[in-house]
Write an enzyme that holds these catalytic residues in place. Structure first.
Site, PDB file in Angstrom:
ATOM      1  N   HIS A 100       0.883  -1.169   0.000  1.00  0.00           N
ATOM      2  CA  HIS A 100       0.000   0.000   0.000  1.00  0.00           C
ATOM      3  C   HIS A 100       0.925   1.224   0.000  1.00  0.00           C
ATOM      4  O   HIS A 100       1.997   1.185   0.609  1.00  0.00           O
ATOM      5  CB  HIS A 100      -0.825   0.130   1.276  1.00  0.00           C
ATOM      6  N   ASP A 103       2.146   2.047   3.443  1.00  0.00           N
ATOM      7  CA  ASP A 103       3.065   1.107   4.106  1.00  0.00           C
ATOM      8  C   ASP A 103       4.493   1.537   3.854  1.00  0.00           C
ATOM      9  O   ASP A 103       5.349   1.428   4.715  1.00  0.00           O
ATOM     10  CB  ASP A 103       3.026  -0.314   3.506  1.00  0.00           C
TER      11      ASP A 103
HETATM   12  C1  XLS Z   1      -7.650  -6.692   4.347  1.00  0.00           C
HETATM   13  C2  XLS Z   1      -7.109  -6.943   3.029  1.00  0.00           C
HETATM   14  C3  XLS Z   1      -5.951  -6.046   2.647  1.00  0.00           C
HETATM   15  C4  XLS Z   1      -5.750  -6.046   1.159  1.00  0.00           C
HETATM   16  C5  XLS Z   1      -4.937  -4.925   0.646  1.00  0.00           C
HETATM   17  O1  XLS Z   1      -8.349  -7.497   4.942  1.00  0.00           O
HETATM   18  O2  XLS Z   1      -6.751  -8.293   2.922  1.00  0.00           O
HETATM   19  O3  XLS Z   1      -4.796  -6.420   3.318  1.00  0.00           O
HETATM   20  O4  XLS Z   1      -5.194  -7.237   0.713  1.00  0.00           O
HETATM   21  O5  XLS Z   1      -5.510  -3.703   0.892  1.00  0.00           O
END
Ligand code: XLS
Ligand code: NI
Ligand code: NI
Length: 438
Positions: A100, A103
């Site tokens: 993300h 992140d």
């Molecule tokens: C949350 C999601 C997230 C996505 C990416 O539950 O799994 O981690 O994979 O935004």
């Protein structure tokens, strides 16, 4: 001294190995069904859990020991962390990573400051990609952590937050494109509702569709050719997430003329939260030509939330690989959207976790390929539907029959042909036999 200098590159040692820092099943160069394991599985390390996960839970703060991280929100710290992440992926032999925007780089005081931070870290990501050959599977935007997104992003009741979200995705697309990202993911974050009394669902979904159309248009404008993916999840953080499962996503995409531009990123723990199996979600997406990528993890039967555990169960990975071999995965990958438990706080635990997940998938791949080679399951399916191969079945499937004709046919016979056994128990025994022998 680097972060992982005491660890050498994880090697394949075979099933007999007792070395906890070796692969027993994942042999990257081994060819299965004409392709290497590396190319089948396209393993991906996810940045948020592995490099930003603190181990905090609703009852207590972080526990993770990450000696390379000074805990600050500085760009220098983010750049240093990025280098450590690449060292980790390199030693593990993971060909891909995913992130993300928030992140990898810290948020600034204004959006332009935030974008500048993102660019400064993207410079390092690009250098590290070039140094190691590790590639970006997908990028995405975090539009759920900051308080401004409390009502959602592309489905918010606040039009200026909607504009902010659009600007954020615009930037995330540019950076994903610059880094050669092969896909771009939308997970709904807070796109959903807590109650329908204060929610205009139709208006929110219209806004979401408009948002996606703008993303498609912008990707075209900048020449981003990566695959757009939507990641279904039924609940958490909202009570009802709009992208609740594969069927709901595909219905939304079809209703708003978005189907040609999107596929799905299916996550195991989300499938089970929706009351489905992972295999169901994969098959449902696959049969509609919409299976894009997977978030490989697993939940806990006794806990009702997204625990994001590493997958270790061969039965699960065999099921997943049966569907992936059937429909193909590239340009998607097997992304470990999974986190070590808060009690597994040492850096070494990150290696154990990923090695286990990679081995579980590699073995699942081998079992699934063996089943396919012998057509061990196909035989049962063929037999089960055999009488659809009759003249009658062919005419129905070709759309050449109506109710009157079907009535006339069955009246002439008086009763339908007897049913055959479904053989579920025998099939389950066959699967266990292949698990044993691979
Ligand atoms: C949350 C999601 C997230 C996505 C990416 O539950 O799994 O981690 O994979 O935004
Ligand atoms: Ni996910
Ligand atoms: Ni998830």
């Amino acid at each position: 001294m680097t972060a992982f200098s005491q660890i050498s590159r994880i090697a394949y040692e075979g099933p007999q190995s007792e070395n906890p820092l070796a692969f027993r099943w994942y042999n990257a160069d081994e060819v299965i069904e004409g392709k290497t394991m590396r190319d089948h599985l396209r393993f991906t390390v996810c940045y948020w859990h592995t490099f930003r996960g603190t181990g905090s839970d609703p009852f207590g703060g972080g526990t993770m020991q990450r000696p390379w991280d000074d805990g600050s929100d500085s760009v220098a710290n983010a750049q240093k962390r990025a280098r450590v992440a690449f060292e980790f992926c390199e030693k593990l032999g993971a060909p891909y990573y995913a992130f993300h925007d928030r992140d990898v780089a810290p948020e600034g005081k204004t959006l332009s400051e935030t974008n500048a931070n993102f660019d400064a870290v993207a410079d390092v990501l690009l250098q590290e990609q070039q140094r190691t050959g590790i590639k970006l599977l997908w990028g995405t935007a975090n539009m759920f952590s900051h308080p401004r997104f409390m009502h959602g992003a592309a489905t918010t009741c606040n039009v200026e937050v909607y504009a902010y979200a659009a600007a954020q995705v615009k930037k995330a697309l540019e950076v994903t494109h610059r880094l050669g990202g092969e896909n771009y993911v939308f997970w709904g974050g807070r796109e959903g509702y807590q109650n329908l009394f204060n929610t205009d669902m139709k208006r929110e979904l219209d806004h979401l569709a408009a948002f996606f159309h703008m993303a498609v248009a912008y990707a075209e404008e900048i020449g981003f050719k990566g695959q757009f993916l939507i990641e279904p999840k039924p609940k958490e953080p909202t009570k009802h997430q709009y992208d609740s499962d594969a069927a709901a996503c595909l219905n939304f995409l079809r209703a708003y003329d978005l189907l040609p531009y999107f596929k799905l990123n299916i996550e195991t723990n989300h499938a089970t939260l929706a009351g489905h199996t992972m295999m169901h979600e994969l098959e449902y997406a696959g049969m509609q030509g919409a299976l894009g990528s997977i978030d490989a993890n697993t939940g806990d039967l006794l806990l009702g939330w997204d625990t994001d555990q590493f997958p270790t169960d061969y039965y699960l990975t065999t099921q997943v690989m049966l569907v992936l071999l059937k429909y193909g995965l590239a340009p998607g990958g097997v992304n470990f959207d999974a986190k070590v438990r808060r009690e597994s706080f040492e850096p070494m635990d990150l290696f154990y976790a990923h090695i286990g997940g990679m081995d579980a998938f590699a073995r699942g791949l081998k079992i699934a390929a063996a089943l396919r080679k012998d057509r061990a399951l196909e035989k049962f399916v063929e037999q089960r539907y055999a009488n659809w191969n009759s003249d009658l079945g062919a005419k129905i499937e070709a759309g050449q029959m109506n109710f009157q004709q079907l009535e006339q046919f069955i009246m002439g016979k008086g009763e339908a042909a007897p049913n055959g056994s479904g053989r579920q128990e025998l099939i389950e025994n066959v699967i266990n036999r292949y698990i044993d022998k691979v």
